[in-house]
Design a protein around this motif. Structure first.
Motif, PDB file in Angstrom:
ATOM      1  N   GLU A   1       0.843  -1.200   0.000  1.00  0.00           N
ATOM      2  CA  GLU A   1       0.000   0.000   0.000  1.00  0.00           C
ATOM      3  C   GLU A   1       0.880   1.253   0.000  1.00  0.00           C
ATOM      4  O   GLU A   1       0.619   2.214  -0.730  1.00  0.00           O
ATOM      5  N   ILE A   2       1.915   1.226   0.838  1.00  0.00           N
ATOM      6  CA  ILE A   2       2.808   2.390   0.919  1.00  0.00           C
ATOM      7  C   ILE A   2       3.485   2.609  -0.429  1.00  0.00           C
ATOM      8  O   ILE A   2       3.601   3.743  -0.917  1.00  0.00           O
ATOM      9  N   GLY A   3       3.908   1.493  -1.074  1.00  0.00           N
ATOM     10  CA  GLY A   3       4.508   1.595  -2.402  1.00  0.00           C
ATOM     11  C   GLY A   3       3.558   2.224  -3.412  1.00  0.00           C
ATOM     12  O   GLY A   3       3.949   3.092  -4.202  1.00  0.00           O
TER      13      GLY A   3
ATOM     14  N   GLY B   1      10.759   5.534   4.916  1.00  0.00           N
ATOM     15  CA  GLY B   1      12.006   5.190   4.250  1.00  0.00           C
ATOM     16  C   GLY B   1      11.871   4.041   3.270  1.00  0.00           C
ATOM     17  O   GLY B   1      12.856   3.624   2.662  1.00  0.00           O
ATOM     18  N   ILE B   2      10.660   3.526   3.123  1.00  0.00           N
ATOM     19  CA  ILE B   2      10.469   2.379   2.230  1.00  0.00           C
ATOM     20  C   ILE B   2      10.720   2.795   0.787  1.00  0.00           C
ATOM     21  O   ILE B   2      10.281   3.861   0.338  1.00  0.00           O
TER      22      ILE B   2
ATOM     23  N   THR C   1      10.875  -1.528  -4.370  1.00  0.00           N
ATOM     24  CA  THR C   1      10.825  -2.726  -3.548  1.00  0.00           C
ATOM     25  C   THR C   1       9.413  -2.957  -3.035  1.00  0.00           C
ATOM     26  O   THR C   1       8.906  -4.076  -3.018  1.00  0.00           O
ATOM     27  N   ALA C   2       8.783  -1.843  -2.620  1.00  0.00           N
ATOM     28  CA  ALA C   2       7.455  -1.961  -2.038  1.00  0.00           C
ATOM     29  C   ALA C   2       6.449  -2.459  -3.072  1.00  0.00           C
ATOM     30  O   ALA C   2       5.570  -3.253  -2.759  1.00  0.00           O
ATOM     31  N   LEU C   3       6.596  -2.009  -4.328  1.00  0.00           N
ATOM     32  CA  LEU C   3       5.636  -2.422  -5.360  1.00  0.00           C
ATOM     33  C   LEU C   3       5.812  -3.887  -5.739  1.00  0.00           C
ATOM     34  O   LEU C   3       4.875  -4.531  -6.187  1.00  0.00           O
ATOM     35  N   ARG C   4       7.025  -4.389  -5.576  1.00  0.00           N
ATOM     36  CA  ARG C   4       7.256  -5.800  -5.895  1.00  0.00           C
ATOM     37  C   ARG C   4       6.892  -6.716  -4.739  1.00  0.00           C
ATOM     38  O   ARG C   4       6.831  -7.917  -4.886  1.00  0.00           O
TER      39      ARG C   4
END
Lengths: 433, 226
Positions: free
Chosen positions: A338-340, A423-424, A428-431
């Protein structure tokens, strides 16, 4: 990002995980409720003691008590006449910071109604009108003793509530005024009945129709008073028993003074000491007893209670904060994707930071509100089991303080998760699966 | 001036002692209104290029101008702003928020653009209508079909009226019929003047564009018009 949006996102997130959020709020709830309860309890102790002291004469009351003279002056002890009416007169004239002086003599004797009904032994006190001011007496009916009563040595008496009830059960104070009371078999006219003094707890018990059986009654003595003019007491009741005494030389049983202005408390004490030094011919056979020591003792015990209660609350709040941090960290790792997505559509890192921080503040604030509710219940319980006259008193500043601490706990515990979330890395977050 | 201008753009990853040059001195210009396909096999660097163009990542070296701004050394906030205002992203995996309904999903970029709430809803509804999603606005993504999800994603990408639309294998998770419909949507958007950049490994999809750029081992190896 609009803070309102962050709040609504946070509320939705909380609503989506009600049980989990409740568990994480537990520490905050406990911390806040115990903090408020502690504050209410100590405030109650303070209040109770203050009221009690006020009714017993307050801080302004200073008692002049007998004391063994110091060994250095022991040989001259006989030179001192002790506490006499002269002392009272001298203080009244010379100690300008003293507003009232009340010399008293006591006699333990039988008291009965006209015709000798309901006889009892009571301490009868011979007093001056100042006694009523210093003792902060209130009349339920009738009047106090007046200077005229003193001058004439009239046979009139003011009785306490307990005395009146025992002598004339079931008769209201207004009708007792004017009745005749036998003191040591001599008839006196009752000119006044004092109001009933009672502790808050007893008052409540009485209103509820229950009999209060517990505890110490600080006002018992005050309610059992029989007061007559000082001169009457001396001429009618005492002189027969002690024929060598004169009005001037007779030793007083009590000598109380009232300080006119508390700002000049210590100068007033110095004045009294100087006066008594002369009248007692330099013999230090007296002591000034103030309520200050009492007050200080009470203050320090309240402070200790407050400190220990505050410590327990602080520990709960810290534990609560850690709980919130834990939940926020779990929530973040659940929401990496979600953050991504939010980052990909244009959220700045600080938007993410605020979103998580506001969420954790919301959790702690909610916990704080629940804690306030819990504290209301807690205070109700305390009210029924609180040992003394010290009814817990809930004040708005206690609530504000507790809510402030809750928010601070949420803020501090939210900082690390927020920093971590912001800091995410978006790719990376989307994967992230 | 070109809408996108890359000059000597490199991206180097360090894995332990090894250096991996995911992009090696790429030069590329994309003009406003173009329909470009970037094609390459897996590991060729096309995704890295896509992420750089999409401002999700920053290059190790080189110049990267998008809409006239050099973003190679831009701050995170500037990149976020470009992602929000100038770029729309359509992903293979849709990347919708499952907890939000369709309208809220579409309106998501507007939150970060600071658009007031009533305007957000109106614009989200209009964007939904533009991609043929008139109904089911209060449904949540898990209740929609793949094609519908991708339409929601396209509406979200368009809601802030960006100049560039990126598609990262936008038909990869769809069956061929639905995929064709999505590609037709892209065609229509191109016809209405949007700049479109598709990343794919499928030459058949690339063939729908006007210009194909082939990437291999981090370099542009071929450029042709289908």
């Amino acid at each position: 990002m609009n803070p309102l949006v962050a709040i609504s996102i946070g509320l939705r997130e909380i609503a989506a995980h009600k049980f989990r959020t409740c568990l994480s709020m537990l520490g905050i709830i406990l911390g806040v409720s115990s903090l408020i309860a502690t504050m209410a309890l100590t405030r109650g102790i303070e209040e109770g003691t203050r009221v009690f002291m006020q009714q017993l004469g307050g801080l302004e009351l200073v008692s002049i008590a007998n004391k063994e003279p110091s060994s250095r002056k022991y040989e001259f002890a006989n030179l001192s006449p002790g506490r006499t009416l002269r002392d009272a007169e001298a203080i009244r004239r010379s100690a300008s910071f003293i507003s009232h002086v009340s010399p008293e003599i006591n006699l333990n004797t039988a008291v009965a109604t006209e015709g000798g009904g309901n006889p009892e032994r009571r301490v009868v006190q011979g007093v001056y009108p100042d006694h009523f001011v210093i003792g902060m007496q209130e009349a339920a009916a009738g009047r106090f003793l007046t200077p005229l009563d003193i001058e004439r040595g009239s046979r009139c008496a003011v009785v306490g509530d307990t005395v009146a009830k025992n002598l004339w059960p079931g008769i209201p104070p207004e009708l007792i005024v004017g009745k005749t009371i036998l003191i040591d078999n001599r008839p006196f006219e009752v000119v006044g009945v004092l109001a009933l003094y009672e502790m808050e707890e007893q008052a409540r018990a009485r209103r509820a129709g229950k009999k209060s059986t517990r505890g110490f009654d600080g006002f018992r003595k005050k309610n059992e008073r029989v007061l007559v003019p000082f001169t009457t007491m001396f001429h009618e009741l005492r002189s027969g028993a002690f024929p060598l005494d004169s009005l001037e030389t007779m030793k007083l049983d009590t000598l109380n003074v009232r300080v006119g202005d508390l700002d000049y408390f210590h100068p007033a004490l110095d004045q009294v000491r100087a006066v008594l030094d002369i009248t007692h011919r330099g013999v230090d056979d007296f002591d000034l007893e103030t309520r200050q020591d009492w007050f200080d003792r009470m203050e320090s015990s309240v402070r200790a209670t407050r400190l220990s209660g505050g410590l327990i609350s602080a520990i709960s709040l810290v534990v609560g904060g850690i709980g919130i941090m834990n939940i926020m960290l779990a929530s973040i790792s659940e929401r990496v994707r979600e953050i991504g997505i939010r980052l990909a559509v244009g959220a700045r890192q600080r938007d993410i930071f605020w979103q998580i921080l506001i969420e954790s503040i919301l959790v702690s604030l909610l916990g704080g509100l629940l804690g306030i509710l819990a504290s209301l219940g807690l205070i109700e319980i305390l009210k029924t089991i609180a040992p003394d006259q010290n009814v817990p008193v809930l004040t708005p500043d206690a609530i504000l303080l507790a809510v402030g601490f809750a928010i601070a706990a949420g803020l501090l515990s939210g900082l690390y998760p927020s920093a971590k979330a912001s800091g995410i890395d978006p790719i990376t977050a989307l994967r992230y699966e | 001036m070109s809408l996108i201008h890359l000059e000597g753009l490199s991206k180097v990853y360090r894995v332990g002692d090894q250096e991996i040059r995911a992009l090696d001195e790429v030069n590329l210009r994309i003009e406003e209104g173009e329909f470009i396909a970037i094609i390459g096999s897996s590991g060729s660097g096309k995704s890295t290029l896509m992420h750089l163009l999409g401002c999700l990542d920053t290059p190790t070296a080189g110049r990267m101008e998008i809409c006239g701004k050099d973003l190679a050394k831009a701050s995170n906030d500037e990149l976020a702003r470009v992602r929000n205002r100038e770029i729309g992203f359509v992903f293979q995996a849709f990347n919708l928020l499952p907890k939000l309904d369709v309208v809220s999903n579409i309106a998501l970029p507007l939150i970060y653009a600071g658009v007031p709430s009533h305007e957000r809803l109106a614009r989200a509804r209009k964007a939904a209508a533009d991609v043929g999603l008139g109904e089911r606005l209060s449904n949540r993504p898990p209740q929609l079909s793949g094609g519908q999800c991708q339409r929601v994603a396209i509406a979200r990408a368009l809601v802030n009226n960006p100049r560039i639309l990126f598609g990262d294998e936008p038909t990869g998770n769809l069956d061929s019929a639905t995929g064709r419909m999505i590609l037709e949507t892209f065609d229509a958007l191109h016809a209405s003047g949007k700049t479109i950049v598709l990343v794919t490994h499928d030459p058949a999809i690339a063939a729908r564009s006007r210009r194909v750029i082939e990437i291999r081992d981090g370099r542009i190896t071929r450029e042709y018009a289908p």
